[in-house]
Write a protein that holds these residues in place. Structure first.
Motif, PDB file in Angstrom:
ATOM      1  N   THR A 137      69.641  30.885  69.348  1.00  0.00           N
ATOM      2  CA  THR A 137      71.006  30.569  68.930  1.00  0.00           C
ATOM      3  C   THR A 137      71.867  31.815  68.788  1.00  0.00           C
ATOM      4  O   THR A 137      73.091  31.718  68.774  1.00  0.00           O
ATOM      5  N   GLN A 138      71.254  32.979  68.662  1.00  0.00           N
ATOM      6  CA  GLN A 138      71.976  34.246  68.599  1.00  0.00           C
ATOM      7  C   GLN A 138      71.371  35.156  69.664  1.00  0.00           C
ATOM      8  O   GLN A 138      70.478  35.946  69.395  1.00  0.00           O
ATOM      9  N   ASP A 139      71.871  35.044  70.887  1.00  0.00           N
ATOM     10  CA  ASP A 139      71.240  35.723  72.012  1.00  0.00           C
ATOM     11  C   ASP A 139      71.290  37.244  71.884  1.00  0.00           C
ATOM     12  O   ASP A 139      70.366  37.939  72.293  1.00  0.00           O
ATOM     13  N   ASP A 140      72.366  37.763  71.308  1.00  0.00           N
ATOM     14  CA  ASP A 140      72.512  39.210  71.270  1.00  0.00           C
ATOM     15  C   ASP A 140      71.557  39.863  70.274  1.00  0.00           C
ATOM     16  O   ASP A 140      71.015  40.922  70.533  1.00  0.00           O
ATOM     17  N   VAL A 141      71.343  39.233  69.126  1.00  0.00           N
ATOM     18  CA  VAL A 141      70.526  39.869  68.104  1.00  0.00           C
ATOM     19  C   VAL A 141      69.068  39.453  68.180  1.00  0.00           C
ATOM     20  O   VAL A 141      68.210  40.019  67.513  1.00  0.00           O
ATOM     21  N   GLU A 142      68.757  38.431  68.991  1.00  0.00           N
ATOM     22  CA  GLU A 142      67.382  37.946  69.139  1.00  0.00           C
ATOM     23  C   GLU A 142      66.774  37.569  67.792  1.00  0.00           C
ATOM     24  O   GLU A 142      65.575  37.642  67.577  1.00  0.00           O
ATOM     25  N   ALA A 143      67.614  37.183  66.852  1.00  0.00           N
ATOM     26  CA  ALA A 143      67.113  36.835  65.528  1.00  0.00           C
ATOM     27  C   ALA A 143      67.372  35.374  65.198  1.00  0.00           C
ATOM     28  O   ALA A 143      66.998  34.910  64.133  1.00  0.00           O
ATOM     29  N   GLY A 144      68.033  34.664  66.105  1.00  0.00           N
ATOM     30  CA  GLY A 144      68.365  33.277  65.839  1.00  0.00           C
ATOM     31  C   GLY A 144      67.194  32.346  66.096  1.00  0.00           C
ATOM     32  O   GLY A 144      66.112  32.753  66.503  1.00  0.00           O
ATOM     33  N   GLU A 145      67.438  31.061  65.853  1.00  0.00           N
ATOM     34  CA  GLU A 145      66.436  30.035  66.088  1.00  0.00           C
ATOM     35  C   GLU A 145      66.534  29.547  67.518  1.00  0.00           C
ATOM     36  O   GLU A 145      67.614  29.515  68.103  1.00  0.00           O
ATOM     37  N   ASP A 146      65.407  29.178  68.095  1.00  0.00           N
ATOM     38  CA  ASP A 146      65.394  28.606  69.439  1.00  0.00           C
ATOM     39  C   ASP A 146      66.289  27.366  69.447  1.00  0.00           C
ATOM     40  O   ASP A 146      66.197  26.504  68.575  1.00  0.00           O
ATOM     41  N   LYS A 147      67.170  27.257  70.450  1.00  0.00           N
ATOM     42  CA  LYS A 147      68.122  26.142  70.487  1.00  0.00           C
ATOM     43  C   LYS A 147      67.431  24.788  70.568  1.00  0.00           C
ATOM     44  O   LYS A 147      67.903  23.810  69.992  1.00  0.00           O
ATOM     45  N   LEU A 148      66.301  24.734  71.282  1.00  0.00           N
ATOM     46  CA  LEU A 148      65.558  23.479  71.366  1.00  0.00           C
ATOM     47  C   LEU A 148      65.001  23.095  70.000  1.00  0.00           C
ATOM     48  O   LEU A 148      65.048  21.933  69.581  1.00  0.00           O
ATOM     49  N   GLU A 149      64.475  24.085  69.282  1.00  0.00           N
ATOM     50  CA  GLU A 149      63.870  23.801  67.988  1.00  0.00           C
ATOM     51  C   GLU A 149      64.925  23.491  66.932  1.00  0.00           C
ATOM     52  O   GLU A 149      64.701  22.651  66.050  1.00  0.00           O
ATOM     53  N   ALA A 150      66.085  24.139  67.023  1.00  0.00           N
ATOM     54  CA  ALA A 150      67.169  23.834  66.090  1.00  0.00           C
ATOM     55  C   ALA A 150      67.611  22.382  66.269  1.00  0.00           C
ATOM     56  O   ALA A 150      67.838  21.662  65.291  1.00  0.00           O
ATOM     57  N   ALA A 151      67.724  21.949  67.532  1.00  0.00           N
ATOM     58  CA  ALA A 151      68.101  20.561  67.798  1.00  0.00           C
ATOM     59  C   ALA A 151      67.015  19.601  67.343  1.00  0.00           C
ATOM     60  O   ALA A 151      67.293  18.514  66.829  1.00  0.00           O
ATOM     61  N   ALA A 152      65.751  19.998  67.532  1.00  0.00           N
ATOM     62  CA  ALA A 152      64.639  19.136  67.131  1.00  0.00           C
ATOM     63  C   ALA A 152      64.648  18.901  65.624  1.00  0.00           C
ATOM     64  O   ALA A 152      64.434  17.774  65.144  1.00  0.00           O
ATOM     65  N   ARG A 153      64.900  19.949  64.859  1.00  0.00           N
ATOM     66  CA  ARG A 153      64.944  19.789  63.406  1.00  0.00           C
ATOM     67  C   ARG A 153      66.126  18.928  62.976  1.00  0.00           C
ATOM     68  O   ARG A 153      66.017  18.102  62.065  1.00  0.00           O
ATOM     69  N   LYS A 154      67.238  19.113  63.643  1.00  0.00           N
ATOM     70  CA  LYS A 154      68.441  18.346  63.307  1.00  0.00           C
ATOM     71  C   LYS A 154      68.252  16.867  63.614  1.00  0.00           C
ATOM     72  O   LYS A 154      68.667  15.995  62.836  1.00  0.00           O
ATOM     73  N   GLU A 155      67.626  16.569  64.752  1.00  0.00           N
ATOM     74  CA  GLU A 155      67.473  15.183  65.188  1.00  0.00           C
ATOM     75  C   GLU A 155      66.131  14.581  64.784  1.00  0.00           C
ATOM     76  O   GLU A 155      65.830  13.436  65.119  1.00  0.00           O
ATOM     77  N   LYS A 156      65.316  15.380  64.072  1.00  0.00           N
ATOM     78  CA  LYS A 156      64.006  14.914  63.590  1.00  0.00           C
ATOM     79  C   LYS A 156      63.121  14.433  64.751  1.00  0.00           C
ATOM     80  O   LYS A 156      62.522  13.351  64.701  1.00  0.00           O
ATOM     81  N   LYS A 157      63.076  15.255  65.795  1.00  0.00           N
ATOM     82  CA  LYS A 157      62.211  15.012  66.948  1.00  0.00           C
ATOM     83  C   LYS A 157      61.449  16.293  67.237  1.00  0.00           C
ATOM     84  O   LYS A 157      61.701  17.332  66.619  1.00  0.00           O
ATOM     85  N   ASP A 158      60.519  16.248  68.190  1.00  0.00           N
ATOM     86  CA  ASP A 158      59.899  17.508  68.592  1.00  0.00           C
ATOM     87  C   ASP A 158      60.683  18.083  69.767  1.00  0.00           C
ATOM     88  O   ASP A 158      61.418  17.354  70.455  1.00  0.00           O
TER      89      ASP A 158
END
Length: 263
Positions: A75-96
């Motif tokens: 989610t933060q490509d420049d700092v490489e410290a963000g959460e994986d976009k797939l995993e962020a969506a998975a947590r939000k939508e309660k899916k894997d």
């Protein structure tokens, strides 16, 4: 009649001449399948479709490859410290994350057909090319372009003297901390991850450096090289990908193979 395209390398129009007469090998940065595609995403995909149609109209045999990013895009490509976009969506939508990828990839292809785009010849998925990404990373380590610290693998940008030739963001112009957060683990703040370890990450694979997952940039290099060769004719993508994504693709690919990545 000649064909001229704008070349981001030179920032000027250049006459197009493919590596092999009559054929064009083209790689297009495709979707990261974590959310509903929007008109901005499809601007890039429609451009690639129009380009392919024009080349075919002019008599070229085109091989078009567009990747599907289904892991590793933070989610933060420049700092490489963000959460994986797939995993962020998975947590939000309660899916894997695998379900997230399948769902939005299906929607992407539905829109491709709705917009009457010609489907690319191949849509390689990052998760199907982990072995190729590991092999490319290992090659970069062996050639001295990458180093391992604590199970993370970083590309050493100072080892690639022409870093910045595409975007203009040379190392001399990039100041530590100006664009990215300082990571004490890196030799240079601008070094970028090829392989990462994070025990909280849901999508992980075995590697010579321990269980982990690939960096976003290494994915496209590995897939483009596998399906189109070490040097390709045309590489396209969103303007926002020029730096750091495309710049890092060039450094990885040319560092590994000692030849131009995209003409």
């Amino acid at each position: 009649m000649t064909i001229c395209f704008y070349n981001t390398y030179t920032r000027s129009l250049a006459e197009f001449a493919p590596i092999e007469a009559g054929t064009v090998r083209m790689y297009n940065c495709g979707p990261t399948v974590y959310s509903h595609p929007h008109i901005g995403n499809f601007r890039s995909f429609i451009f690639a479709d129009v380009l392919r149609r024009w080349l075919e109209y002019r008599g070229f045999a085109v091989t078009q490859v567009m990747n599907i990013t289904d892991v590793g895009h933070l989610t933060q490509d420049d700092v490489e410290a963000g959460e994986d976009k797939l995993e962020a969506a998975a947590r939000k939508e309660k899916k894997d994350p695998w379900q997230i990828a399948e769902s939005y990839m299906k929607e992407f292809f539905e829109l491709v057909d709705l917009l009457n785009l010609r489907r690319a010849h191949k849509y390689p998925r990052a998760t199907d090319h982990i072995a190729e990404q590991i092999a490319l990373t290992q090659k970069l380590i062996e050639k001295g372009y990458a180093y391992v610290i604590g199970g993370n693998v970083y590309f050493a940008v100072e080892k690639f003297p022409s870093y910045g030739k595409l975007s203009g963001n040379t190392l001399a112009q990039l100041k530590a901390g100006a664009r990215i957060e300082i990571n004490a683990e890196k030799r240079n703040p601008m070094d970028f991850a090829l392989w990462k370890q994070d025990p909280k990450h849901l999508m992980q694979w075995e590697s010579p450096w321990g269980r982990g997952f690939p960096g976003w940039h290494i994915e496209c290099s590995a897939m483009a090289i596998k399906h189109l060769g070490e040097t390709i004719d045309i590489h396209t993508g969103g303007e926002d990908n020029i730096f750091p994504h495309h710049e890092n693709e060039i450094a990885q690919s040319e560092g590994a193979n000692d030849k131009p990545f995209a003409r």
